[in-house]
Scaffold this active site. Sequence first.
Site, PDB file in Angstrom:
ATOM      1  N   ALA A  79      20.162 -35.925 -18.778  1.00  0.00           N
ATOM      2  CA  ALA A  79      19.349 -35.008 -17.975  1.00  0.00           C
ATOM      3  C   ALA A  79      19.980 -33.626 -17.950  1.00  0.00           C
ATOM      4  O   ALA A  79      21.206 -33.483 -17.974  1.00  0.00           O
ATOM      5  CB  ALA A  79      19.197 -35.528 -16.549  1.00  0.00           C
ATOM      6  N   GLU A 112      16.126 -46.436 -24.691  1.00  0.00           N
ATOM      7  CA  GLU A 112      14.741 -46.672 -24.287  1.00  0.00           C
ATOM      8  C   GLU A 112      14.243 -45.433 -23.561  1.00  0.00           C
ATOM      9  O   GLU A 112      15.003 -44.806 -22.829  1.00  0.00           O
ATOM     10  CB  GLU A 112      14.637 -47.855 -23.312  1.00  0.00           C
ATOM     11  CG  GLU A 112      14.689 -49.198 -23.964  1.00  0.00           C
ATOM     12  CD  GLU A 112      16.003 -49.901 -23.659  1.00  0.00           C
ATOM     13  OE1 GLU A 112      16.704 -49.478 -22.719  1.00  0.00           O
ATOM     14  OE2 GLU A 112      16.333 -50.849 -24.387  1.00  0.00           O
ATOM     15  N   ASN A 117       7.212 -39.896 -21.403  1.00  0.00           N
ATOM     16  CA  ASN A 117       8.232 -38.841 -21.346  1.00  0.00           C
ATOM     17  C   ASN A 117       8.291 -38.052 -22.658  1.00  0.00           C
ATOM     18  O   ASN A 117       9.176 -38.233 -23.497  1.00  0.00           O
ATOM     19  CB  ASN A 117       9.600 -39.442 -21.003  1.00  0.00           C
ATOM     20  CG  ASN A 117      10.612 -38.389 -20.590  1.00  0.00           C
ATOM     21  OD1 ASN A 117      10.401 -37.196 -20.829  1.00  0.00           O
ATOM     22  ND2 ASN A 117      11.698 -38.811 -19.968  1.00  0.00           N
ATOM     23  N   TYR A 124      14.730 -36.554 -28.705  1.00  0.00           N
ATOM     24  CA  TYR A 124      15.275 -37.629 -29.546  1.00  0.00           C
ATOM     25  C   TYR A 124      14.755 -37.505 -30.993  1.00  0.00           C
ATOM     26  O   TYR A 124      15.515 -37.648 -31.948  1.00  0.00           O
ATOM     27  CB  TYR A 124      14.918 -38.998 -28.979  1.00  0.00           C
ATOM     28  CG  TYR A 124      15.425 -39.209 -27.552  1.00  0.00           C
ATOM     29  CD1 TYR A 124      16.673 -38.732 -27.153  1.00  0.00           C
ATOM     30  CD2 TYR A 124      14.657 -39.878 -26.606  1.00  0.00           C
ATOM     31  CE1 TYR A 124      17.132 -38.910 -25.863  1.00  0.00           C
ATOM     32  CE2 TYR A 124      15.107 -40.068 -25.305  1.00  0.00           C
ATOM     33  CZ  TYR A 124      16.349 -39.572 -24.941  1.00  0.00           C
ATOM     34  OH  TYR A 124      16.803 -39.745 -23.661  1.00  0.00           O
TER      35      TYR A 124
HETATM   36  C1  LIG Z   1      14.701 -34.431 -21.782  1.00  0.00           C
HETATM   37  C2  LIG Z   1      15.714 -33.383 -21.343  1.00  0.00           C
HETATM   38  C3  LIG Z   1      17.062 -34.042 -21.106  1.00  0.00           C
HETATM   39  C4  LIG Z   1      15.849 -32.334 -22.481  1.00  0.00           C
HETATM   40  O1  LIG Z   1      16.956 -31.481 -22.147  1.00  0.00           O
HETATM   41  P1  LIG Z   1      17.042 -29.973 -22.623  1.00  0.00           P
HETATM   42  O2  LIG Z   1      18.422 -29.525 -22.335  1.00  0.00           O
HETATM   43  O3  LIG Z   1      15.928 -29.175 -22.051  1.00  0.00           O
HETATM   44  O4  LIG Z   1      16.796 -30.150 -24.202  1.00  0.00           O
HETATM   45  P2  LIG Z   1      17.242 -29.153 -25.386  1.00  0.00           P
HETATM   46  O5  LIG Z   1      17.124 -27.736 -24.909  1.00  0.00           O
HETATM   47  O6  LIG Z   1      18.560 -29.588 -25.891  1.00  0.00           O
HETATM   48  O7  LIG Z   1      16.106 -29.459 -26.462  1.00  0.00           O
HETATM   49  C5  LIG Z   1      16.404 -29.755 -27.814  1.00  0.00           C
HETATM   50  C6  LIG Z   1      15.110 -30.078 -28.522  1.00  0.00           C
HETATM   51  O8  LIG Z   1      14.462 -31.215 -27.923  1.00  0.00           O
HETATM   52  C7  LIG Z   1      13.039 -31.026 -27.942  1.00  0.00           C
HETATM   53  N1  LIG Z   1      12.525 -30.835 -26.585  1.00  0.00           N
HETATM   54  C8  LIG Z   1      13.237 -30.575 -25.456  1.00  0.00           C
HETATM   55  N2  LIG Z   1      12.415 -30.443 -24.384  1.00  0.00           N
HETATM   56  C9  LIG Z   1      11.159 -30.623 -24.861  1.00  0.00           C
HETATM   57  C10 LIG Z   1       9.882 -30.578 -24.251  1.00  0.00           C
HETATM   58  N3  LIG Z   1       9.723 -30.301 -22.923  1.00  0.00           N
HETATM   59  N4  LIG Z   1       8.788 -30.823 -25.024  1.00  0.00           N
HETATM   60  C11 LIG Z   1       8.937 -31.076 -26.350  1.00  0.00           C
HETATM   61  N5  LIG Z   1      10.127 -31.117 -26.998  1.00  0.00           N
HETATM   62  C12 LIG Z   1      11.219 -30.880 -26.253  1.00  0.00           C
HETATM   63  C13 LIG Z   1      12.802 -29.754 -28.752  1.00  0.00           C
HETATM   64  O9  LIG Z   1      12.729 -30.114 -30.112  1.00  0.00           O
HETATM   65  C14 LIG Z   1      14.073 -28.978 -28.447  1.00  0.00           C
HETATM   66  O10 LIG Z   1      14.362 -27.999 -29.407  1.00  0.00           O
HETATM   67  P3  LIG Z   1      13.703 -26.508 -29.224  1.00  0.00           P
HETATM   68  O11 LIG Z   1      13.970 -26.079 -27.805  1.00  0.00           O
HETATM   69  O12 LIG Z   1      14.442 -25.693 -30.246  1.00  0.00           O
HETATM   70  O13 LIG Z   1      12.254 -26.677 -29.492  1.00  0.00           O
HETATM   71  C15 LIG Z   1      15.228 -32.606 -20.074  1.00  0.00           C
HETATM   72  O14 LIG Z   1      13.880 -32.235 -20.247  1.00  0.00           O
HETATM   73  C16 LIG Z   1      15.347 -33.425 -18.789  1.00  0.00           C
HETATM   74  O15 LIG Z   1      16.372 -33.404 -18.117  1.00  0.00           O
HETATM   75  N6  LIG Z   1      14.251 -34.155 -18.426  1.00  0.00           N
HETATM   76  C17 LIG Z   1      14.266 -34.966 -17.202  1.00  0.00           C
HETATM   77  C18 LIG Z   1      15.151 -36.173 -17.362  1.00  0.00           C
HETATM   78  C19 LIG Z   1      14.711 -37.089 -18.510  1.00  0.00           C
HETATM   79  O16 LIG Z   1      13.539 -37.389 -18.673  1.00  0.00           O
HETATM   80  N7  LIG Z   1      15.689 -37.555 -19.310  1.00  0.00           N
HETATM   81  C20 LIG Z   1      15.461 -38.461 -20.414  1.00  0.00           C
HETATM   82  C21 LIG Z   1      15.613 -39.892 -19.968  1.00  0.00           C
HETATM   83  S1  LIG Z   1      15.174 -41.030 -21.258  1.00  0.00           S
END
Ligand SMILES: CC(C)(COP(=O)(O)OP(=O)(O)OC[C@H]1O[C@@H](n2cnc3c(N)ncnc32)[C@H](O)[C@@H]1OP(=O)(O)O)[C@@H](O)C(=O)NCCC(=O)NCCS
Length: 156
Positions: A79, A112, A117, A124
């Site tokens: 997260a 998983e 999401n 991923y």
């Molecule tokens: C999922 C999560 C961890 C991503 O973290 P983040 O730091 O924003 O991700 P990053 O900036 O490293 O993203 C890397 C790549 O992932 C993909 N990505 C990240 N967020 C995305 C979104 N909202 N929609 C589509 N692709 C996404 C993109 O390819 C992105 O690259 P880009 O920004 O150059 O397009 C964040 O949205 C989060 O904390 N969500 C809530 C918790 C959660 O659902 N965790 C996963 C549990 S399985």
Amino acid sequence: MTAPPLRFRRVGEADLARIMEIEAAGFLHPWSERMLRSELSHAWSVVLGAAEEAPGPERLIGYVIYWLVHDEVHVLNVATAPEARRRGVGRALLEEALAHGRRKACRLVTLEVRRSNAPAQGLYRAMGFRQVGVRPGYYAEEREDAIVMTLDLDPR
Ligand SMILES: CC(C)(COP(=O)(O)OP(=O)(O)OC[C@H]1O[C@@H](n2cnc3c(N)ncnc32)[C@H](O)[C@@H]1OP(=O)(O)O)[C@@H](O)C(=O)NCCC(=O)NCCS
């Protein structure tokens, strides 16, 4: 946006309040303090936090929880704090977990993720994970399916 310089370190008891804050902002069913404490106590579990390299007091902006079991890295949770998303923090945390797995001779990463999401699945997929299966109704509260994803870890 370019990824900020990040510092990674193991999370400890003193960080639990901040971790729970990020949890609450990111999940409908956040992990409890008890669950987080239990991960801190297992030898096979790693809770890795990321903080921005910046002047002033350190502030965690994301974390990843994973297990190293035999030749497998199993990602339980990742997260990023809402204000720090889409800046490469989630990817950088997973890269750290993968690098740790490689150092421990792991060959496979598994996780998983909820079918709904899309951000997490986007992250991923962007890192090369592939869907290999579905666990129907895995998330019992909403009877939501889990998508099972894996990544082969080639030694570098
Ligand atoms: C999922 C999560 C961890 C991503 O973290 P983040 O730091 O924003 O991700 P990053 O900036 O490293 O993203 C890397 C790549 O992932 C993909 N990505 C990240 N967020 C995305 C979104 N909202 N929609 C589509 N692709 C996404 C993109 O390819 C992105 O690259 P880009 O920004 O150059 O397009 C964040 O949205 C989060 O904390 N969500 C809530 C918790 C959660 O659902 N965790 C996963 C549990 S399985």
